[in-house]
Design a protein around this motif. Structure first.
Motif, mmCIF file in Angstrom:
data_model
loop_
_atom_site.group_PDB
_atom_site.id
_atom_site.type_symbol
_atom_site.label_atom_id
_atom_site.label_comp_id
_atom_site.label_asym_id
_atom_site.label_seq_id
_atom_site.Cartn_x
_atom_site.Cartn_y
_atom_site.Cartn_z
ATOM 1 N N ALA A 73 0.824 -1.209 0.000
ATOM 2 C CA ALA A 73 0.000 0.000 0.000
ATOM 3 C C ALA A 73 0.860 1.261 0.000
ATOM 4 O O ALA A 73 0.558 2.212 -0.718
ATOM 5 C CB ALA A 73 -0.924 -0.008 1.210
ATOM 6 N N LEU A 74 1.926 1.292 0.775
ATOM 7 C CA LEU A 74 2.754 2.493 0.876
ATOM 8 C C LEU A 74 3.329 2.876 -0.485
ATOM 9 O O LEU A 74 3.198 4.021 -0.929
ATOM 10 C CB LEU A 74 3.868 2.267 1.900
ATOM 11 C CG LEU A 74 4.644 3.491 2.329
ATOM 12 C CD1 LEU A 74 3.732 4.519 2.976
ATOM 13 C CD2 LEU A 74 5.744 3.092 3.301
ATOM 14 N N ALA A 75 3.939 1.941 -1.165
ATOM 15 C CA ALA A 75 4.537 2.227 -2.472
ATOM 16 C C ALA A 75 3.474 2.576 -3.509
ATOM 17 O O ALA A 75 3.656 3.494 -4.317
ATOM 18 C CB ALA A 75 5.364 1.032 -2.948
ATOM 19 N N PHE A 103 -3.815 7.121 6.770
ATOM 20 C CA PHE A 103 -2.749 6.483 6.008
ATOM 21 C C PHE A 103 -2.299 7.379 4.852
ATOM 22 O O PHE A 103 -1.108 7.527 4.594
ATOM 23 C CB PHE A 103 -3.224 5.123 5.490
ATOM 24 C CG PHE A 103 -2.118 4.252 4.988
ATOM 25 C CD1 PHE A 103 -1.189 3.703 5.861
ATOM 26 C CD2 PHE A 103 -1.993 3.976 3.636
ATOM 27 C CE1 PHE A 103 -0.162 2.898 5.404
ATOM 28 C CE2 PHE A 103 -0.970 3.179 3.165
ATOM 29 C CZ PHE A 103 -0.055 2.631 4.052
ATOM 30 N N LEU A 104 -3.250 8.021 4.168
ATOM 31 C CA LEU A 104 -2.903 8.933 3.074
ATOM 32 C C LEU A 104 -2.072 10.107 3.589
ATOM 33 O O LEU A 104 -1.088 10.504 2.957
ATOM 34 C CB LEU A 104 -4.168 9.449 2.384
ATOM 35 C CG LEU A 104 -4.954 8.442 1.572
ATOM 36 C CD1 LEU A 104 -6.245 9.070 1.058
ATOM 37 C CD2 LEU A 104 -4.147 7.894 0.425
ATOM 38 N N LEU A 108 1.753 11.178 2.492
ATOM 39 C CA LEU A 108 2.125 12.527 2.065
ATOM 40 C C LEU A 108 3.311 13.055 2.870
ATOM 41 O O LEU A 108 4.246 13.629 2.313
ATOM 42 C CB LEU A 108 0.930 13.479 2.193
ATOM 43 C CG LEU A 108 -0.177 13.298 1.165
ATOM 44 C CD1 LEU A 108 -1.424 14.057 1.582
ATOM 45 C CD2 LEU A 108 0.284 13.743 -0.214
ATOM 46 N N ARG A 109 3.280 12.853 4.164
ATOM 47 C CA ARG A 109 4.383 13.318 5.017
ATOM 48 C C ARG A 109 5.661 12.521 4.765
ATOM 49 O O ARG A 109 6.746 13.082 4.666
ATOM 50 C CB ARG A 109 3.992 13.213 6.485
ATOM 51 C CG ARG A 109 3.045 14.278 6.929
ATOM 52 C CD ARG A 109 2.837 14.234 8.449
ATOM 53 N NE ARG A 109 1.754 15.096 8.819
ATOM 54 C CZ ARG A 109 0.517 14.688 9.079
ATOM 55 N NH1 ARG A 109 0.219 13.417 9.056
ATOM 56 N NH2 ARG A 109 -0.416 15.550 9.396
ATOM 57 N N LYS A 119 -4.813 20.281 0.536
ATOM 58 C CA LYS A 119 -5.761 20.170 -0.573
ATOM 59 C C LYS A 119 -6.580 18.880 -0.500
ATOM 60 O O LYS A 119 -7.534 18.714 -1.231
ATOM 61 C CB LYS A 119 -5.057 20.339 -1.914
ATOM 62 C CG LYS A 119 -4.430 19.150 -2.533
ATOM 63 C CD LYS A 119 -3.791 19.575 -3.854
ATOM 64 C CE LYS A 119 -3.821 18.513 -4.884
ATOM 65 N NZ LYS A 119 -3.235 18.932 -6.140
ATOM 66 N N TYR A 120 -6.233 17.970 0.402
ATOM 67 C CA TYR A 120 -6.960 16.715 0.575
ATOM 68 C C TYR A 120 -8.002 16.855 1.678
ATOM 69 O O TYR A 120 -7.706 17.340 2.759
ATOM 70 C CB TYR A 120 -5.998 15.571 0.919
ATOM 71 C CG TYR A 120 -5.228 15.088 -0.279
ATOM 72 C CD1 TYR A 120 -5.654 13.980 -1.003
ATOM 73 C CD2 TYR A 120 -4.091 15.751 -0.710
ATOM 74 C CE1 TYR A 120 -4.958 13.541 -2.117
ATOM 75 C CE2 TYR A 120 -3.390 15.323 -1.829
ATOM 76 C CZ TYR A 120 -3.833 14.218 -2.524
ATOM 77 O OH TYR A 120 -3.152 13.797 -3.633
#
Length: 143
Positions: A73-75, A103-104, A108-109, A119-120
């Protein structure tokens, strides 16, 4: 959705303009998707936003499909989020779980995209997404 607003119809999603002015692009999940399908549909979303000359808001409407597909999921999320069209003002995710949104934000971080966090947005219902867009436009683009 009328034919002139349709962008793409895929096995597990459809992409279309919500408005005749082509300011709000909707990516609607219509079935459980794989990472390959997510990459394909997000490529179409990003190409459509890039090609649109005006400020655009993107709404990802998840319906009941709120879990991530199996796999890294991360990649995969990093790869999905790396394309950031400059004219995409807001990304609103409708119906995703709060865990998915956390998780999103982590993705991003972790990948140095923390500036894009603002913006999310996450909302539970589609009308809420339209309200956020309306408020944003009222402030950012007063008439």
């Amino acid at each position: 959705m009328d034919e002139e607003n349709r962008v793409a119809e895929l096995p597990t999603s459809r992409i279309y303009w919500h408005d005749a002015d082509h300011n709000i692009l909707v990516h609607e999940a219509t079935g459980r998707w794989s990472w390959d399908e997510a990459h394909q549909s997000l490529r179409i979303v990003n190409e459509t936003v890039f090609a649109n000359a005006r400020p655009t808001c993107t709404v990802h409407w998840m319906h009941q499909y709120t879990t991530l597909p199996p796999g890294n999921a991360l990649a995969n999320l990093r790869r999905l989020m790396v394309a950031d069209p400059p004219n995409e003002e807001l990304v609103i995710i409708v119906g995703a779980s709060s865990m998915l949104m956390a998780f999103l934000r982590t993705v991003l971080r972790a990948y140095g995209m923390a500036g894009a966090i603002s913006k999310y947005h996450y909302v539970e219902a589609f009308p809420d997404a339209l309200h956020i867009i309306e408020e944003h436009r009222r402030i950012a683009h007063p008439t």
